[in-house]
Write an enzyme that holds these catalytic residues in place. Structure first.
Site, PDB file in Angstrom:
ATOM      1  N   TYR A  40      -7.487  15.965  -0.584  1.00 54.80           N
ATOM      2  CA  TYR A  40      -6.101  16.535  -0.593  1.00 54.80           C
ATOM      3  C   TYR A  40      -5.828  17.142  -2.093  1.00 54.80           C
ATOM      4  CZ  TYR A  40      -5.880  13.526   3.587  1.00 54.80           C
ATOM      5  OH  TYR A  40      -6.103  12.814   4.687  1.00 54.80           O
ATOM      6  N   ASN A  96       0.865  -1.136  -0.017  1.00 56.91           N
ATOM      7  CA  ASN A  96       0.007  -0.150   0.125  1.00 56.91           C
ATOM      8  C   ASN A  96       0.860   1.412   0.057  1.00 56.91           C
ATOM      9  OD1 ASN A  96      -2.843   1.632   0.552  1.00 56.91           O
ATOM     10  ND2 ASN A  96      -1.234   2.243   2.102  1.00 56.91           N
ATOM     11  N   GLU A  97       0.617   2.219  -0.860  1.00 59.38           N
ATOM     12  CA  GLU A  97       1.269   3.212  -0.912  1.00 59.38           C
ATOM     13  C   GLU A  97       2.844   3.307  -0.934  1.00 59.38           C
ATOM     14  OE1 GLU A  97      -0.786   6.229   1.177  1.00 59.38           O
ATOM     15  OE2 GLU A  97      -2.284   6.521   0.025  1.00 59.38           O
ATOM     16  N   LYS A 133     -12.343   9.791   8.381  1.00 61.52           N
ATOM     17  CA  LYS A 133     -12.747   9.553   7.443  1.00 61.52           C
ATOM     18  C   LYS A 133     -14.002   8.519   7.162  1.00 61.52           C
ATOM     19  CE  LYS A 133      -8.864  11.147   4.450  1.00 61.52           C
ATOM     20  NZ  LYS A 133      -7.767  11.106   5.377  1.00 61.52           N
ATOM     21  N   TRP A 144     -12.740   4.632   1.748  1.00 65.49           N
ATOM     22  CA  TRP A 144     -11.752   4.936   2.909  1.00 65.49           C
ATOM     23  C   TRP A 144     -12.506   5.764   3.890  1.00 65.49           C
ATOM     24  CZ3 TRP A 144      -7.999   1.861   4.224  1.00 65.49           C
ATOM     25  CH2 TRP A 144      -7.002   2.146   5.317  1.00 65.49           C
ATOM     26  N   ASN A 204      -5.266   4.964  -4.645  1.00 69.91           N
ATOM     27  CA  ASN A 204      -5.681   5.825  -3.532  1.00 69.91           C
ATOM     28  C   ASN A 204      -5.815   7.097  -3.887  1.00 69.91           C
ATOM     29  OD1 ASN A 204      -5.323   3.355  -2.190  1.00 69.91           O
ATOM     30  ND2 ASN A 204      -3.940   3.974  -0.836  1.00 69.91           N
TER      31      ASN A 204
END
Length: 757
Positions: A442, A380-381, A536, A515, A436
């Site tokens: 953002y 992930n990321e 969130k 998310w 994502n």
């Protein structure tokens, strides 16, 4: 025969080694960061704590060999029995076992040293959630005979079931029927050689539908008229049971639920289950709870699954680690399609290579039999700190190959951070990918999400793509003019309305995961007015309040008729006419104000908007079919200050900032300030000063612009354009950014002299 007992009760716990400090009595599951891991400040205790249990041999299960089984100890743990170190395990979210047979005495002392301190060889080390320490899942003692099913291989259950669906014709006079050939493989220790195995398959009612006795550890049994596991529509489960025998004596037994199903992920048409289109639209889940941390009980898992079922989700991304076996079982039983992953996240560590391999091996071996799982998540990321390099590529290729070798029946995937280049070579490694994206929260705006996915799909039409994270934060703040970054429930509802319309209408997206389903602990966070949490979630951390956005998804996904009026916590309003939003999965909604109808509205998008005169006190009733919902409004002359965001520990709040009409201020977005040459110069000088301070405070950054390990690259700076200067600074406080009140006011004064463009 195998005997299993719980060892959850009566442990001693302390931060000092036994005998050197005071200890308290606790029961397992137990988590030592259930409070300090959720209150903000990024200062929760990370270190070693000790669990001690004294137990007589007569209290342990009978058997020639005795094992301890730990379902979750975060992050590393060492077991000592009667002063002898027996085993160490690295990885905080999986099952592991250790044999203690050779050191048992009449009276025994078991010491488990659990450590969640920073460790550059164990994942995770950098992520947007709290790494709760503790022995937070069940502990068991297992007694077995000399010959037994394997208890030593990566915490696996000792049985592996692989169904293969096929059509067979046994008699030309009988219509063709669907059958399943089910391969059952068991794993046993060396002393089990020469033993006999009784295999059987039971249907959902416990009836035996196939059986066989064999000396082989792998057999294939036929289910002549199979019932498929078909998600929420029919989550039908069989059970495989295998008994090890010596003559008439039964030595050991293993069993597991399983389901018979096929699936396909098509890059153009999305997800197919058993040959039928089955859109995967759902949520992500973190396992922690307010005031509990990770130390969940069965009723907590059950409440979570019931809420996810209520919203109508067909899929869950179980992030960012292996979840409790009980929860995977619930997913099997409820028919939810699952993405399972390891915590290979955010910060690539070459020194963590071996740990990614062991954690993936544990994930696959322990969860192979769950029909709900369709993809293994590699990472992930992981390019959060910059683009991939040779070591990162090798790590991902090896994980991908490992998954395919251990489990050729499933596909691989990963979640990619938004600012990663579409052409980064690591994206091509797994079978599918997901992104994502937080456009509209953002940086950017909500309208960018769908078109971005279209561009990627056009560029790589043969690579199945989905959205693994999207969302925005909401607390109990309210406004009639929601804006990005205001943390109001109204902006979150608007954001998800827009994302639903963009994502759910693109059939090629193989899966979409909100998310997050629930707010969760992230002790480093300092934003939104309640530090230490990520807000969130569609539901609050304590699971007590469903935010309006929850009902937006329920309107699109659930088949149970309902109607919901948004803004129930937003009672006091100043405007003469106010908008009231209603969600329903029915096509028509009527709104009544103090008994008077404002008419009936129709919507194929399930979102209904009414302009309501705001006079005095108003009782609002929405009616859709046989369903109704009520709300209440009150006209006020001044805005209710309780609805206005107040940052806890913020240097300044937005309403403390001097604003001049037509002039810039630190309440403007970075993007808007940068449109003006003078504003750009002022902001760049301010930013350069901050960068120098961050370099000074992060000497290990190698000369790069970093904050809390995040590289401030071009793509990340682009994302910041959607933040107000004040919000960016407040959020930066959680990443070690230090700005004084005086510095902010001085910056604001300079911007007040610049005309807004």
């Amino acid at each position: 025969m195998r005997k299993i007992i719980s060892l959850n009760s009566d442990w001693l716990f302390g931060k000092e080694a036994p005998g050197s400090g005071e200890m308290q009595q606790v029961n397992i599951p137990h988590c030592w960061n259930s409070e300090d891991g959720q209150d903000g400040g990024n200062d929760y205790y990370r270190g070693t704590c000790y669990y001690v249990k004294r137990i007589a041999k007569s209290e342990l299960p009978e058997g020639k060999e005795v094992y301890l089984e730990f379902r979750g100890t975060n992050s590393s743990a060492t077991v000592t029995v009667n002063g002898k170190e027996m085993a160490t395990h690295h990885g905080g979210y999986s099952t592991w076992r250790v044999s203690i047979t050779d050191v048992l005495q009449d009276e025994n002392e078991i010491v488990v040293a659990v450590d969640n301190a920073p460790n550059e060889t164990v994942y995770p080390q950098m992520a947007d959630f709290t790494f709760y320490g503790g022995m937070y899942r069940d502990v068991y003692a297992i007694g077995v005979e000399d010959a037994h099913f394997d208890l030593d291989y990566y915490g696996a259950p000792g049985i592996k079931v692989t169904p293969e669906l096929a059509r067979i014709v046994k008699d030309a006079a009988i219509p063709e029927k669907e059958a399943a050939k089910v391969e059952i493989e068991v794993f046993a220790n060396a002393k089990a050689e020469g033993k006999t195995y009784h295999y059987e398959i039971q249907d959902a009612q416990g009836n035996v539908v196939a059986c066989e006795d064999s000396t082989q550890k792998k057999v294939a049994l036929d289910i002549p008229e199979v019932i498929r596991w078909h998600g929420r529509k029919n989550p039908y489960l069989y059970r495989a049971v295998v008994v090890m025998r010596e003559g008439e004596a039964e030595l050991d037994k293993v069993e597991t639920a399983f389901g018979c199903r096929t699936f396909e992920i098509d890059p153009e048409r999305g997800f197919f289950l058993n040959g039928q289109s089955y859109p995967l639209r759902g949520v992500s889940r973190h396992q922690d709870r307010q005031g509990i941390g990770n130390a969940l009980l069965p009723e907590h898992h059950e409440e979570d699954i019931d809420l996810i079922m209520e919203v109508g989700a067909t899929t869950i991304r179980l992030a960012h680690y292996q979840h409790d076996q009980y929860f995977y079982d619930l997913c099997d039983q409820k028919g939810l399609v699952i993405w399972a992953e390891i915590p290979f996240i955010s910060k690539f560590m070459e020194t963590g290579y071996d740990n990614t391999i062991s954690q993936m091996t544990e994930l696959v071996t322990q969860n192979y039999n769950h029909p709900s799982i369709v993809v293994w998540g590699l990472s992930n990321e992981i390019t959060m700190q910059g683009k991939s390099d040779a070591a990162l590529l090798k790590n991902h290729n090896d994980l991908n190959d490992l998954c395919h070798k251990m489990d050729p029946t499933r596909l691989t995937t990963m979640a990619i951070v938004s600012m990663c280049s579409q052409d980064d070579p690591y994206i091509k490694i797994p079978d599918t990918v997901s992104w994502n994206h937080y456009f509209g929260w953002y940086g950017g705006d909500t309208s960018m999400n769908g078109p971005w996915m279209d561009d990627f799909h056009k560029k790589y039409p043969n690579l199945p793509v989905g959205v693994s994270e999207y969302g925005c934060e909401a607390l109990n703040w309210h406004t009639s003019n929601p804006k990005q970054g205001d943390y109001t429930e109204e902006y979150q509802a608007y954001y998800h309305e827009e994302l639903i319309k963009q994502l759910f209408t693109r059939d090629y997206l193989w899966a979409t995961h909100v998310w997050n389903m629930f707010d969760f602990g992230a002790d480093a966070r300092a934003e939104g007015g309640e530090n230490g949490q990520n807000h969130k979630g569609l539901i609050t951390f304590d699971r007590k309040y469903k935010k309006d956005a929850f009902y937006a998804y329920k309107a699109w996904l659930s088949e149970d008729p309902f109607v919901h009026i948004c803004g129930k916590r937003y009672v006091d309003r100043v405007e003469e006419v106010t908008r009231v939003t209603v969600y329903s999965n029915l096509s028509k909604v009527e709104l009544l104000v103090n008994g008077k109808s404002l008419g009936v509205k129709e919507s194929s998008e399930h979102f209904f908007y009414f302009e309501v005169p705001n006079v005095g006190e108003s009782n609002i009733v929405a009616v859709a079919g046989d369903c109704s919902d009520e709300s209440f409004l009150r006209k006020v002359e001044e805005p209710n200050p309780d609805y206005v965001l107040k940052e806890v520990g913020a240097i300044l709040n937005w309403f403390d900032i001097k604003e001049i009409e037509g002039r810039l201020s630190i309440n403007d977005t970075i993007g808007d300030v940068m449109k003006s040459f003078r504003g750009k110069m002022i902001l760049m000088c301010f930013a350069m000063k901050l960068m120098r301070e961050m370099k000074k405070n992060n000497p290990g950054s190698g000369g790069k612009n970093r904050a809390a390990g995040f590289e401030m690259s071009g793509p990340m700076l682009q994302m910041l354009n959607g933040f107000t200067i004040l919000r960016a600074v407040n959020m930066g406080g959680g990443m070690g950014l230090k700005v004084s009140k005086e510095e902010l006011l001085a910056l604001n004064s300079k911007l007040n002299r610049v005309k807004r463009k």
